[in-house]
Design a protein around this motif. Structure first.
Motif, PDB file in Angstrom:
ATOM      1  N   LEU A 115      32.328  41.815  25.883  1.00 28.25           N
ATOM      2  CA  LEU A 115      31.782  40.654  26.252  1.00 28.25           C
ATOM      3  C   LEU A 115      32.943  41.010  27.244  1.00 28.25           C
ATOM      4  N   PRO A 116      32.613  39.380  28.926  1.00 28.86           N
ATOM      5  CA  PRO A 116      33.271  40.416  29.760  1.00 28.86           C
ATOM      6  C   PRO A 116      33.830  38.799  29.710  1.00 28.86           C
ATOM      7  N   PHE A 117      35.861  38.656  30.195  1.00 28.94           N
ATOM      8  CA  PHE A 117      36.030  37.836  30.491  1.00 28.94           C
ATOM      9  C   PHE A 117      37.028  37.396  32.150  1.00 28.94           C
ATOM     10  N   GLN A 118      37.578  37.367  32.782  1.00 29.80           N
ATOM     11  CA  GLN A 118      38.495  36.474  33.242  1.00 29.80           C
ATOM     12  C   GLN A 118      39.563  35.847  32.811  1.00 29.80           C
ATOM     13  N   TYR A 119      40.616  35.902  33.922  1.00 25.83           N
ATOM     14  CA  TYR A 119      42.431  34.791  33.140  1.00 25.83           C
ATOM     15  C   TYR A 119      42.756  34.289  34.997  1.00 25.83           C
ATOM     16  N   THR A 120      43.336  33.524  34.083  1.00 26.73           N
ATOM     17  CA  THR A 120      43.812  33.189  35.668  1.00 26.73           C
ATOM     18  C   THR A 120      45.073  32.134  35.044  1.00 26.73           C
ATOM     19  N   LEU A 121      46.122  31.785  36.384  1.00 25.31           N
ATOM     20  CA  LEU A 121      47.609  31.414  35.560  1.00 25.31           C
ATOM     21  C   LEU A 121      47.411  30.493  36.685  1.00 25.31           C
ATOM     22  N   LYS A 122      48.811  29.240  36.310  1.00 28.92           N
ATOM     23  CA  LYS A 122      48.790  28.189  37.298  1.00 28.92           C
ATOM     24  C   LYS A 122      50.692  28.307  37.900  1.00 28.92           C
ATOM     25  N   VAL A 123      50.435  27.622  38.860  1.00 30.47           N
ATOM     26  CA  VAL A 123      51.696  27.851  39.528  1.00 30.47           C
ATOM     27  C   VAL A 123      52.007  26.032  38.917  1.00 30.47           C
ATOM     28  N   GLU A 162      51.374  31.300  30.567  1.00 31.92           N
ATOM     29  CA  GLU A 162      49.776  30.473  30.167  1.00 31.92           C
ATOM     30  C   GLU A 162      48.632  31.770  30.625  1.00 31.92           C
ATOM     31  N   LEU A 163      47.744  31.838  29.509  1.00 31.45           N
ATOM     32  CA  LEU A 163      47.285  33.006  30.685  1.00 31.45           C
ATOM     33  C   LEU A 163      45.181  32.134  30.425  1.00 31.45           C
ATOM     34  N   PHE A 164      44.741  31.208  31.346  1.00 27.48           N
ATOM     35  CA  PHE A 164      43.051  30.773  31.189  1.00 27.48           C
ATOM     36  C   PHE A 164      42.252  31.757  30.904  1.00 27.48           C
ATOM     37  N   ILE A 165      41.774  31.779  30.347  1.00 31.37           N
ATOM     38  CA  ILE A 165      40.669  32.661  29.672  1.00 31.37           C
ATOM     39  C   ILE A 165      39.491  31.963  30.335  1.00 31.37           C
ATOM     40  N   ARG A 167      32.656  33.083  29.818  1.00 36.01           N
ATOM     41  CA  ARG A 167      31.056  31.863  30.151  1.00 36.01           C
ATOM     42  C   ARG A 167      31.362  30.619  30.220  1.00 36.01           C
ATOM     43  N   GLU A 168      30.876  29.769  29.446  1.00 36.00           N
ATOM     44  CA  GLU A 168      30.964  28.265  29.559  1.00 36.00           C
ATOM     45  C   GLU A 168      32.526  27.833  28.576  1.00 36.00           C
ATOM     46  N   ASN A 169      32.391  28.558  27.860  1.00 37.37           N
ATOM     47  CA  ASN A 169      34.244  28.103  27.003  1.00 37.37           C
ATOM     48  C   ASN A 169      35.181  28.199  27.886  1.00 37.37           C
ATOM     49  N   SER A 170      36.621  27.642  27.673  1.00 39.58           N
ATOM     50  CA  SER A 170      37.415  27.713  29.267  1.00 39.58           C
ATOM     51  C   SER A 170      38.701  27.991  27.930  1.00 39.58           C
ATOM     52  N   LYS A 171      39.284  29.455  27.026  1.00 40.43           N
ATOM     53  CA  LYS A 171      40.590  29.299  26.381  1.00 40.43           C
ATOM     54  C   LYS A 171      41.240  29.240  27.517  1.00 40.43           C
ATOM     55  N   SER A 172      42.743  28.822  26.332  1.00 41.16           N
ATOM     56  CA  SER A 172      44.150  29.903  26.615  1.00 41.16           C
ATOM     57  C   SER A 172      44.783  30.862  26.214  1.00 41.16           C
ATOM     58  N   LEU A 193      55.616  44.046  32.268  1.00 36.40           N
ATOM     59  CA  LEU A 193      54.364  43.513  31.586  1.00 36.40           C
ATOM     60  C   LEU A 193      53.137  42.751  32.449  1.00 36.40           C
ATOM     61  N   TRP A 194      54.357  41.721  32.576  1.00 40.80           N
ATOM     62  CA  TRP A 194      54.531  40.478  33.319  1.00 40.80           C
ATOM     63  C   TRP A 194      53.936  40.214  34.879  1.00 40.80           C
ATOM     64  N   ASN A 195      54.313  41.221  35.478  1.00 36.93           N
ATOM     65  CA  ASN A 195      54.203  41.697  36.413  1.00 36.93           C
ATOM     66  C   ASN A 195      52.654  42.126  36.933  1.00 36.93           C
ATOM     67  N   CYS A 196      52.717  42.848  35.709  1.00 37.15           N
ATOM     68  CA  CYS A 196      50.458  42.946  35.775  1.00 37.15           C
ATOM     69  C   CYS A 196      49.910  42.290  35.007  1.00 37.15           C
ATOM     70  N   VAL A 197      50.506  41.837  34.386  1.00 39.77           N
ATOM     71  CA  VAL A 197      49.224  39.851  34.357  1.00 39.77           C
ATOM     72  C   VAL A 197      49.560  39.224  35.309  1.00 39.77           C
ATOM     73  N   ILE A 198      50.675  39.567  36.522  1.00 43.27           N
ATOM     74  CA  ILE A 198      50.391  38.485  37.425  1.00 43.27           C
ATOM     75  C   ILE A 198      49.167  39.223  38.531  1.00 43.27           C
ATOM     76  N   ALA A 199      49.253  40.314  38.477  1.00 46.33           N
ATOM     77  CA  ALA A 199      48.585  41.749  39.441  1.00 46.33           C
ATOM     78  C   ALA A 199      47.188  41.662  39.151  1.00 46.33           C
ATOM     79  N   PHE A 200      46.447  40.900  37.389  1.00 44.29           N
ATOM     80  CA  PHE A 200      44.831  41.398  36.798  1.00 44.29           C
ATOM     81  C   PHE A 200      45.191  39.935  36.912  1.00 44.29           C
ATOM     82  N   GLN A 201      44.765  38.823  37.653  1.00 44.93           N
ATOM     83  CA  GLN A 201      44.333  38.090  37.643  1.00 44.93           C
ATOM     84  C   GLN A 201      42.866  37.731  38.190  1.00 44.93           C
TER      85      GLN A 201
END
Length: 252
Positions: free
Chosen positions: A161-169, A178-181, A184-189, A143-151
């Protein structure tokens, strides 16, 4: 550090310039064809692969996956020796519109575009492999590997509603949990623990059809976890919800 993490860490390196343009073009056509067969829609395919819809259409025409009467008419007029201006007048279409009905006549050799296409194919394969591994063995690691691949993948919530996420090293060189969502203008984790809780409950109820996020669990960020688990193939949702999470707008 697993292979997916190593792969992602190497993203900053300049792309190699030894691509085979013809093989890459075929890979691109195969990739678009596969996604199109899953979505049955050009726009949804374009969203999935971050490609312009007109390019998806041309690739599908080139691969003879779809066909239009306009295509044969344009090619027939061209064989008759008609100029492009004459074809435009006969068909009542602009040059740019006519071009969208035609297959690619040659392989793309422009280095910048080759590199972009190669990266699209690489990301698609990495995501596909990660999902396949998760389907074979529903483990936390997969599951975690999927999370990494789908950044930076173009997700949609169950309400569309559209969204994307990134991970930090982190300092240890590995991704933080932690996934940073970016919505739009609002960033969530979104914490990994919330995703994991939803995953564990979904696995326990794998034969259920989850009509809404809180049917899985009432935890923080469940609307995002719901979309992730559906895209990773972990949960089943109603068709109308699936359409919204593919970015398809409801027609009135």
């Amino acid at each position: 550090m697993n292979n997916l993490q190593i792969c992602e860490r190497k993203r900053g390196r300049p792309p190699k310039k030894d691509y085979d343009p013809e093989s890459l073009m075929q890979e691109l056509i195969d990739m678009v064809t596969e996604v199109y067969h899953n979505t049955n829609e050009i726009k949804a395919t374009a969203i999935e692969l971050a490609l312009p819809p007109h390019k998806v259409k041309k690739l599908l025409i080139t691969g003879k996956v779809i066909s239009y009467p306009e295509t044969e008419q344009i090619l027939s007029l061209h064989r008759q020796g008609r100029t492009m201006e004459e074809i435009e007048n006969i068909m009542g279409l602009s040059y740019s519109t006519i071009n969208t009905y035609l297959p690619y006549s040659k392989v793309i050799y422009k280095l910048s575009e080759i590199s972009q296409n190669a990266e699209r194919v690489r990301k698609y394969k990495a995501r596909k492999d990660a999902v396949n591994a998760l389907m074979e063995k529903c483990t936390e690691e997969n599951l975690w590997n999927c999370v990494i691949a789908f950044q930076q993948y173009p997700f949609y919530t169950n309400s569309g509603l559209p969204f994307q996420y990134t991970l930090k090293v982190g300092r240890n060189g590995e991704y933080t949990k932690e996934l940073f969502i970016n919505r739009r203008e609002n960033s969530k984790s979104l914490s990994w623990s919330s995703v994991r809780i939803a995953f564990e409950i979904a696995i326990e109820n794998k034969y259920s059809v989850f009509t809404r996020p809180k049917q899985i669990a009432d935890v923080r960020g469940i609307s995002y976890s719901y979309s992730l688990l559906w895209r990773f193939g972990v949960i089943t949702v109603p068709e109308e919800v699936e359409n919204r999470m593919r970015g398809k707008k409801k027609h009135s």
